[in-house]
Design an enzyme around this catalytic site. Structure first.
Site, PDB file in Angstrom:
ATOM      1  N   ARG A  60       3.574  26.288  36.819  1.00 50.00           N
ATOM      2  CA  ARG A  60       2.611  27.128  35.705  1.00 50.00           C
ATOM      3  C   ARG A  60       1.339  27.493  35.983  1.00 50.00           C
ATOM      4  O   ARG A  60       0.880  26.707  36.666  1.00 50.00           O
ATOM      5  CB  ARG A  60       2.846  26.242  34.320  1.00 50.00           C
ATOM      6  CG  ARG A  60       4.115  25.939  33.774  1.00 50.00           C
ATOM      7  CD  ARG A  60       4.015  25.147  32.495  1.00 50.00           C
ATOM      8  NE  ARG A  60       5.254  25.065  31.965  1.00 50.00           N
ATOM      9  CZ  ARG A  60       6.143  24.049  32.250  1.00 50.00           C
ATOM     10  NH1 ARG A  60       6.101  23.247  33.040  1.00 50.00           N
ATOM     11  NH2 ARG A  60       7.367  24.002  31.662  1.00 50.00           N
TER      12      ARG A  60
ATOM     13  N   ASP B 130       8.459  15.241  32.951  1.00 51.74           N
ATOM     14  CA  ASP B 130       8.357  16.819  33.376  1.00 51.74           C
ATOM     15  C   ASP B 130       6.790  16.707  33.910  1.00 51.74           C
ATOM     16  O   ASP B 130       6.127  17.642  33.230  1.00 51.74           O
ATOM     17  CB  ASP B 130       8.705  17.570  32.029  1.00 51.74           C
ATOM     18  CG  ASP B 130       8.838  19.271  32.732  1.00 51.74           C
ATOM     19  OD1 ASP B 130       8.729  19.218  34.050  1.00 51.74           O
ATOM     20  OD2 ASP B 130       9.026  20.147  31.950  1.00 51.74           O
TER      21      ASP B 130
ATOM     22  N   GLU C 203      10.876  18.577  42.678  1.00 48.56           N
ATOM     23  CA  GLU C 203      10.119  19.746  43.405  1.00 48.56           C
ATOM     24  C   GLU C 203       8.828  19.544  43.889  1.00 48.56           C
ATOM     25  O   GLU C 203       7.961  19.299  43.401  1.00 48.56           O
ATOM     26  CB  GLU C 203       9.847  20.885  42.087  1.00 48.56           C
ATOM     27  CG  GLU C 203      11.155  21.116  41.288  1.00 48.56           C
ATOM     28  CD  GLU C 203      10.904  21.849  39.842  1.00 48.56           C
ATOM     29  OE1 GLU C 203      10.268  22.856  39.911  1.00 48.56           O
ATOM     30  OE2 GLU C 203      10.757  20.964  39.065  1.00 48.56           O
TER      31      GLU C 203
ATOM     32  N   HIS D 184       6.943  29.725  37.322  1.00 47.96           N
ATOM     33  CA  HIS D 184       7.954  29.738  38.533  1.00 47.96           C
ATOM     34  C   HIS D 184       7.993  31.375  38.919  1.00 47.96           C
ATOM     35  O   HIS D 184       8.900  32.072  39.421  1.00 47.96           O
ATOM     36  CB  HIS D 184       9.280  29.424  38.292  1.00 47.96           C
ATOM     37  CG  HIS D 184       9.625  27.938  37.872  1.00 47.96           C
ATOM     38  ND1 HIS D 184       8.688  27.217  38.552  1.00 47.96           N
ATOM     39  CD2 HIS D 184      10.377  27.146  36.957  1.00 47.96           C
ATOM     40  CE1 HIS D 184       9.126  25.864  38.293  1.00 47.96           C
ATOM     41  NE2 HIS D 184      10.224  25.951  37.498  1.00 47.96           N
TER      42      HIS D 184
ATOM     43  N   HIS E  81      14.152  24.316  43.322  1.00 46.76           N
ATOM     44  CA  HIS E  81      14.420  24.099  42.086  1.00 46.76           C
ATOM     45  C   HIS E  81      16.012  23.430  42.007  1.00 46.76           C
ATOM     46  O   HIS E  81      16.745  23.664  41.004  1.00 46.76           O
ATOM     47  CB  HIS E  81      14.429  24.981  40.881  1.00 46.76           C
ATOM     48  CG  HIS E  81      13.817  24.550  39.715  1.00 46.76           C
ATOM     49  ND1 HIS E  81      14.558  23.547  39.096  1.00 46.76           N
ATOM     50  CD2 HIS E  81      12.874  24.867  38.953  1.00 46.76           C
ATOM     51  CE1 HIS E  81      14.055  23.225  37.960  1.00 46.76           C
ATOM     52  NE2 HIS E  81      12.679  23.942  37.860  1.00 46.76           N
TER      53      HIS E  81
END
Length: 377
Positions: A107, A275, A340, A132, A203
Site C-alpha cells: 500500500r 496481514d 511476499e 499493488h 503474490h
C-alpha cells in the site's frame, strides 16, 4: 467483475508454443486454455521442469505462477499454488493469484507520494489507498516472454512514463529459474529514465496440504524477524517498528497458523488475521532463511530466502469461498497464505523506512527464492 474481450484462442496442438509438444502439463493444466490475445499481445502457458520431477507453470499474463508441483513425503506430485485453469478465468477475476506485483507492491497511503517537490497521484483502489500498483498494475499486463531452456523463463515489460500515475519509463525484467534442489528463484531487475519508486514482488497463494480447497490453520510458520511494522485501521504503517516479543506476531519459532490468529490483539483485529510486514533479520542475505512453512499433512515445507528487508505474511483473510479455481476447487476463507518479499508498505511516505526510490543510472535488483523440501513425521 471485469469484462474483457479475449480473442485468438487456438486449440490445435501444433499451434501451441512448440509444435508437437504435449498439451497437458503434469499438474493437469491444458496449455491451449492459456493461448489467447489480450490488448493485441499473445498469451501462453510456459512450463519449467527439473530433474527431480518438480514442475512450475507460468503464464505471461500478469507473470502469474499458475501451479507449482512438488513431491509430498510419500513422493506424490502435489500442486501447492492456488490459481485458475485458463486465461479467461484470470482476466475475469479481480484476484492476484500468483501474480507479479508492481510498480509498487503493498500500500501507498492515499495513493500519493512526493519526489523532488512534485506530488504524484496514483489510483486509489483500497480504502482510499493505492494497493499493488492499482487496479491496472503489472498483474494485468501481458509480458514479453522468452524461454531459453526448460528451467528458465524471462519476462519483460516496459511501463511507460505516467503508467498508473508513476513517473518515468520503467524497463522491467523478471527471470524465473528452477533448480535441481527444488527451488524456484525469482530475479527482479529494473531501470528508469526518471526518478521513481519501485517495489516488486510475487503474490502466490500457497497451500501445502495437497488439498487446494482446504484451510491452512495447521500449517506451521516461522519468520526470522524480531520486529514488524504496525498498521492503522486501514492497514497503513504507523511509522513505528515494533518488537514481536510478547505478541501473537512472534513467529521466530514455528507456530501453527490457527493457534493465535483469532486472539483479540489489536493488530490481528485490524488485519482480520495475519496481514503484516515483518522486518527481517537477514540483512538482505539470500543465504539466510527468512521464513519457513510446513504442512503436517503432506510433509511439504516451503523455505523463503530474499534480498529484501521485509516480508508480508498474509493468511487469506479476505478470501470468501466464492473463487473456483483449478480442478474446480473452491478456495475458502483462509485457504492459503502468502509470503511476499518486499520493501515496507508506504515507504515513499515513510522517511525512516528503507528507500524505494530508483534514479536514472541505477539498477533495481531484488531476489526471492522459494525452496521446497519434505519433512518426515
Amino acid at each position: 467483475m471485469k469484462k474483457v474481450w479475449i480473442v485468438g484462442i487456438l486449440a490445435a496442438a501444433c499451434l501451441l508454443p512448440s509444435c508437437g509438444e504435449k498439451n497437458e502439463t503434469l499438474s493437469g493444466l491444458n496449455k491451449s486454455d492459456f493461448v489467447s490475445e489480450i490488448a493485441g499481445k499473445p498469451t501462453a502457458l510456459y512450463v519449467l521442469e527439473n530433474a527431480k520431477g518438480m514442475e512450475v507453470c507460468i503464464t505471461n499474463y500478469g507473470g502469474r505462477i499458475v501451479s507449482i508441483l512438488v513431491p509430498d513425503r510419500n513422493g506424490k506430485p502435489t500442486d501447492v499454488a492456488l490459481g485458475y485453469g485458463s486465461i479467461r478465468d484470470y482476466v475475469n477475476s479481480d484476484g492476484n493469484f500468483g501474480a507479479l506485483i508492481g510498480r509498487y507492491g503493498n500500500r501507498i497511503a492515499q495513493g500519493k507520494f512526493t519526489l523532488n517537490g512534485t506530488e504524484y497521484q496514483l489510483p486509489r483502489n483500497n480504502n482510499g489507498h493505492c494497493l499493488h500498483g492499482g487496479p491496472q498494475g503489472f498483474h494485468t499486463k501481458v509480458w514479453d516472454a522468452v524461454q531459453p531452456d526448460g528451467r528458465t523463463l524471462t519476462l519483460k515489460y516496459l511501463s511507460p512514463d505516467g503508467d498508473a500515475g508513476f513517473p518515468g519509463n520503467l524497463d522491467v525484467t523478471v527471470t524465473y529459474s528452477l533448480t535441481d534442489d527444488n527451488a524456484l528463484s525469482i530475479l527482479y531487475e529494473a531501470t528508469t529514465d526518471r526518478e521513481t519508486v519501485v517495489n516488486l514482488t510475487n503474490h502466490s497463494y500457497f497451500n501445502l496440504s495437497g488439498n487446494l480447497g482446504s484451510q491452512i490453520f495447521d500449517h506451521s510458520v516461522m519468520i526470522n524477524a524480531d520486529h514488524y511494522t504496525p498498521v492503522d485501521s486501514l492497514l497503513i504503517p504507523t511509522s513505528e517498528i515494533a518488537p514481536v516479543e510478547g505478541t501473537p506476531l512472534d513467529l521466530r519459532r514455528p507456530l501453527p497458523v490457527g493457534q493465535r490468529i483469532d486472539e483479540p490483539f489489536d493488530q490481528l483485529l485490524k488485519g482480520r488475521g495475519y496481514d503484516h510486514n515483518w522486518v527481517l533479520n537477514t540483512n538482505g542475505d539470500t543465504g539466510q532463511l527468512a521464513a519457513k512453512v510446513v504442512s503436517p499433512e503432506s510433509g511439504i515445507a516451503l523455505e523463503v530466502y530474499t534480498s529484501e528487508p521485509g516480508i508480508q505474511f498474509y493468511t487469506g483473510n479476505f478470501m470468501n469461498g466464492t473463487e473456483v479455481g483449478k480442478s474446480n476447487y473452491i478456495y475458502p476463507f483462509r485457504g492459503a497464505l502468502c509470503l511476499e518479499t518486499q520493501h515496507y508498505p508506504d515507504s515513499p511516505n515513510q522517511p525512516a523506512f528503507p528507500s524505494t526510490t530508483l534514479r536514472p543510472g541505477e539498477k533495481y535488483v531484488s531476489k526471492c527464492i522459494y525452496r521446497f523440501t519434505v519433512e518426515t513425521r
